[in-house]
Write a protein that holds these residues in place. Structure first.
Motif, mmCIF file in Angstrom:
data_model
loop_
_atom_site.group_PDB
_atom_site.id
_atom_site.type_symbol
_atom_site.label_atom_id
_atom_site.label_comp_id
_atom_site.label_asym_id
_atom_site.label_seq_id
_atom_site.Cartn_x
_atom_site.Cartn_y
_atom_site.Cartn_z
ATOM 1 N N LEU A 197 14.629 -1.133 4.494
ATOM 2 C CA LEU A 197 14.228 0.157 3.905
ATOM 3 C C LEU A 197 14.984 0.424 2.620
ATOM 4 O O LEU A 197 16.205 0.249 2.557
ATOM 5 C CB LEU A 197 14.519 1.283 4.912
ATOM 6 N N LEU A 198 14.238 0.852 1.607
ATOM 7 C CA LEU A 198 14.843 1.315 0.360
ATOM 8 C C LEU A 198 14.436 2.765 0.137
ATOM 9 O O LEU A 198 13.240 3.078 0.061
ATOM 10 C CB LEU A 198 14.340 0.451 -0.808
ATOM 11 N N VAL A 199 15.415 3.658 0.051
ATOM 12 C CA VAL A 199 15.146 5.068 -0.278
ATOM 13 C C VAL A 199 15.502 5.239 -1.753
ATOM 14 O O VAL A 199 16.628 4.963 -2.172
ATOM 15 C CB VAL A 199 15.987 6.012 0.602
ATOM 16 N N VAL A 200 14.519 5.652 -2.540
ATOM 17 C CA VAL A 200 14.697 5.705 -3.997
ATOM 18 C C VAL A 200 15.066 7.135 -4.416
ATOM 19 O O VAL A 200 14.267 8.059 -4.216
ATOM 20 C CB VAL A 200 13.402 5.249 -4.721
ATOM 21 N N PRO A 201 16.264 7.311 -4.998
ATOM 22 C CA PRO A 201 16.675 8.658 -5.406
ATOM 23 C C PRO A 201 15.766 9.214 -6.496
ATOM 24 O O PRO A 201 15.207 8.448 -7.291
ATOM 25 C CB PRO A 201 18.095 8.457 -5.966
ATOM 26 N N HIS A 202 15.652 10.518 -6.550
ATOM 27 C CA HIS A 202 14.901 11.208 -7.615
ATOM 28 C C HIS A 202 13.444 10.776 -7.696
ATOM 29 O O HIS A 202 12.846 10.834 -8.768
ATOM 30 C CB HIS A 202 15.566 10.994 -8.987
ATOM 31 N N ALA A 203 12.880 10.309 -6.613
ATOM 32 C CA ALA A 203 11.437 9.989 -6.593
ATOM 33 C C ALA A 203 10.800 10.796 -5.467
ATOM 34 O O ALA A 203 11.448 11.109 -4.454
ATOM 35 C CB ALA A 203 11.202 8.496 -6.375
ATOM 36 N N GLY A 204 9.519 11.138 -5.646
ATOM 37 C CA GLY A 204 8.767 11.863 -4.639
ATOM 38 C C GLY A 204 7.817 10.934 -3.898
ATOM 39 O O GLY A 204 8.215 9.836 -3.479
ATOM 40 N N HIS A 205 6.539 11.340 -3.801
ATOM 41 C CA HIS A 205 5.548 10.570 -3.039
ATOM 42 C C HIS A 205 4.994 9.396 -3.858
ATOM 43 O O HIS A 205 4.352 8.517 -3.315
ATOM 44 C CB HIS A 205 4.416 11.521 -2.639
ATOM 45 N N MET A 206 5.225 9.414 -5.175
ATOM 46 C CA MET A 206 4.618 8.395 -6.044
ATOM 47 C C MET A 206 5.706 7.448 -6.575
ATOM 48 O O MET A 206 5.823 7.221 -7.783
ATOM 49 C CB MET A 206 3.882 9.071 -7.215
ATOM 50 N N THR A 207 6.479 6.885 -5.686
ATOM 51 C CA THR A 207 7.633 6.073 -6.088
ATOM 52 C C THR A 207 7.310 5.008 -7.141
ATOM 53 O O THR A 207 8.050 4.884 -8.122
ATOM 54 C CB THR A 207 8.275 5.427 -4.840
ATOM 55 N N PRO A 208 6.213 4.245 -7.005
ATOM 56 C CA PRO A 208 5.966 3.200 -8.022
ATOM 57 C C PRO A 208 5.701 3.763 -9.418
ATOM 58 O O PRO A 208 5.935 3.079 -10.411
ATOM 59 C CB PRO A 208 4.707 2.472 -7.503
ATOM 60 N N ASP A 212 5.931 5.002 0.858
ATOM 61 C CA ASP A 212 5.603 6.422 1.029
ATOM 62 C C ASP A 212 4.415 6.613 1.972
ATOM 63 O O ASP A 212 3.388 7.185 1.590
ATOM 64 C CB ASP A 212 5.338 7.054 -0.353
ATOM 65 N N THR A 213 4.570 6.098 3.188
ATOM 66 C CA THR A 213 3.488 6.167 4.158
ATOM 67 C C THR A 213 4.079 6.472 5.526
ATOM 68 O O THR A 213 5.268 6.771 5.651
ATOM 69 C CB THR A 213 2.673 4.855 4.127
ATOM 70 N N GLY A 231 0.828 -1.208 0.000
ATOM 71 C CA GLY A 231 0.000 0.000 0.000
ATOM 72 C C GLY A 231 0.853 1.245 0.000
ATOM 73 O O GLY A 231 1.926 1.276 0.625
ATOM 74 N N LEU A 232 0.379 2.244 -0.721
ATOM 75 C CA LEU A 232 1.096 3.520 -0.772
ATOM 76 C C LEU A 232 0.300 4.592 -0.040
ATOM 77 O O LEU A 232 -0.895 4.778 -0.316
ATOM 78 C CB LEU A 232 1.346 3.952 -2.220
ATOM 79 N N SER A 233 0.933 5.247 0.898
ATOM 80 C CA SER A 233 0.364 6.358 1.659
ATOM 81 C C SER A 233 -0.945 5.931 2.320
ATOM 82 O O SER A 233 -0.916 5.085 3.202
ATOM 83 C CB SER A 233 0.214 7.589 0.770
ATOM 84 N N MET A 234 -2.128 6.421 1.888
ATOM 85 C CA MET A 234 -3.365 5.920 2.502
ATOM 86 C C MET A 234 -3.442 4.397 2.361
ATOM 87 O O MET A 234 -3.864 3.692 3.290
ATOM 88 C CB MET A 234 -4.597 6.559 1.846
ATOM 89 N N GLY A 235 -3.033 3.880 1.199
ATOM 90 C CA GLY A 235 -3.018 2.424 1.010
ATOM 91 C C GLY A 235 -2.102 1.752 2.023
ATOM 92 O O GLY A 235 -2.360 0.627 2.464
ATOM 93 N N GLY A 236 -1.026 2.453 2.403
ATOM 94 C CA GLY A 236 -0.118 1.934 3.425
ATOM 95 C C GLY A 236 -0.771 1.905 4.795
ATOM 96 O O GLY A 236 -0.554 0.979 5.580
ATOM 97 N N TYR A 237 -1.599 2.914 5.092
ATOM 98 C CA TYR A 237 -2.336 2.880 6.369
ATOM 99 C C TYR A 237 -3.264 1.651 6.378
ATOM 100 O O TYR A 237 -3.386 0.953 7.383
ATOM 101 C CB TYR A 237 -3.206 4.122 6.569
ATOM 102 N N VAL A 238 -3.931 1.435 5.241
ATOM 103 C CA VAL A 238 -4.863 0.297 5.154
ATOM 104 C C VAL A 238 -4.086 -1.016 5.301
ATOM 105 O O VAL A 238 -4.521 -1.929 6.030
ATOM 106 C CB VAL A 238 -5.641 0.336 3.818
ATOM 107 N N ALA A 239 -2.927 -1.101 4.654
ATOM 108 C CA ALA A 239 -2.112 -2.329 4.739
ATOM 109 C C ALA A 239 -1.697 -2.600 6.184
ATOM 110 O O ALA A 239 -1.705 -3.752 6.649
ATOM 111 C CB ALA A 239 -0.884 -2.187 3.839
#
Ligand code: MLT
Length: 274
Positions: free
Chosen positions: A240-251, A119-120, A93-101
């Motif tokens: 943890l993976l921190v992805v360079p040059h990505a914002g809140h929408m990593t996928p 990104d959550t 899950g991403l952000s809200m999806g991450g809260y749900v997960a």
């Protein structure tokens, strides 16, 4: 890759769900205020996994019934996996999806083989964040979805020169704006209330011992890397993976990096062949 759209009854609502591929289920839970389309770049994962990609209650083609809590969305997801006869799934899950997960892992542990939290954050809203959501819900009621798109779209993507999204940034921004503007006002308002009311998950997550991949864009302005570092500090089996040059929408912004990271993580967790 062949894919199908289903309409599946869960609890008191019906969810529109896209499925593709076979094997270990990968449930992809979208962010607020988006829908399943934000996972379009994860399509290649259907060569390895069974993708289950719902529009959560009230969003996208699910429409109809507004969400009342993050816990309810987690219960919907558990019922959806049951209705599709899925065994324990990789829940991403991403952000809200991450809260749900997170809630799915705590409320329905038998449904979760592994977690990918992108990104959550684990923490609840501050009082200021909650007040800002109330204000935003009022404005959306008055002006419409456009004001939400204006507020959110500029903050969703990485902005640094040389960011991976630079070339396609305008197209991505346009697609995100369209996605936000197609969500019903009543769903947006209800989801803002549910997001503001969600509890702090730090203590419950200390006891979630499934393999967990935390992913965050280095330039995430909404849930910065510090949020995922806090999760890393408490979750017993997280990396943890921190992805360079990505914002809140990593996928969406770094799909090749994201997809490879998921497959490598599952191979290391012995859930999927390398
Ligand atoms: C999201 O991307 O799902 C939202 O920004 C989450 C939030 O507002 O807390």
């Amino acid at each position: 890759m062949a894919s199908s759209i289903h309409r599946i009854g869960v609890g008191d609502t019906v969810l529109a769900v896209r499925t593709a591929g076979s094997g270990l289920p990968l449930l992809l839970l979208h962010a607020f205020p988006l829908d399943h389309a934000m996972w379009c770049e994860q399509e290649p994962l259907a060569d390895h996994l069974r993708l289950v990609v719902p529009d959560q209650r009230g969003f996208g083609a699910s429409g109809g019934t507004e969400p009342t809590s993050i816990e309810q969305l987690a219960d919907d997801a558990a019922a959806l996996l049951a209705a599709l006869h899925c065994g324990p799934a990789v829940v991403c899950g991403l952000s809200m999806g991450g809260y749900v997960a997170q809630h799915l892992a705590v409320r329905h542990p038998d449904r979760v083989a592994a977690l990918v939290l992108a990104d959550t954050r684990l923490e609840a809203d501050t009082a200021e964040a909650r007040a800002a959501r109330v204000d935003l819900a009022t404005k959306v009621g008055r002006v419409g979805q456009r004001i939400l798109a204006d507020a959110m779209v500029p903050r969703l993507l990485a902005g640094s020169p040389g960011a991976a999204a630079a070339a396609g940034r305008a197209a991505l921004e346009a697609a995100l704006r369209v996605a936000i503007e197609r969500q019903p006002v009543a769903t947006i308002q209800a989801a803002l209330a549910a997001l503001g009311a969600r509890p702090d998950m730090t203590e419950p997550l200390r006891r979630v011992a499934v393999p967990t991949l935390l992913v965050v864009g280095a330039e995430d302005a909404i849930t910065p890397p510090a949020c995922m570092e806090a999760a890393l500090a408490v979750m017993p089996r997280a990396r943890l993976l921190v992805v360079p040059h990505a914002g809140h929408m990593t996928p969406l912004e770094a799909p090749a990096v994201f997809n490879r990271a998921v497959l490598e993580f599952l191979a290391e967790a012995a859930l999927h062949p390398a």
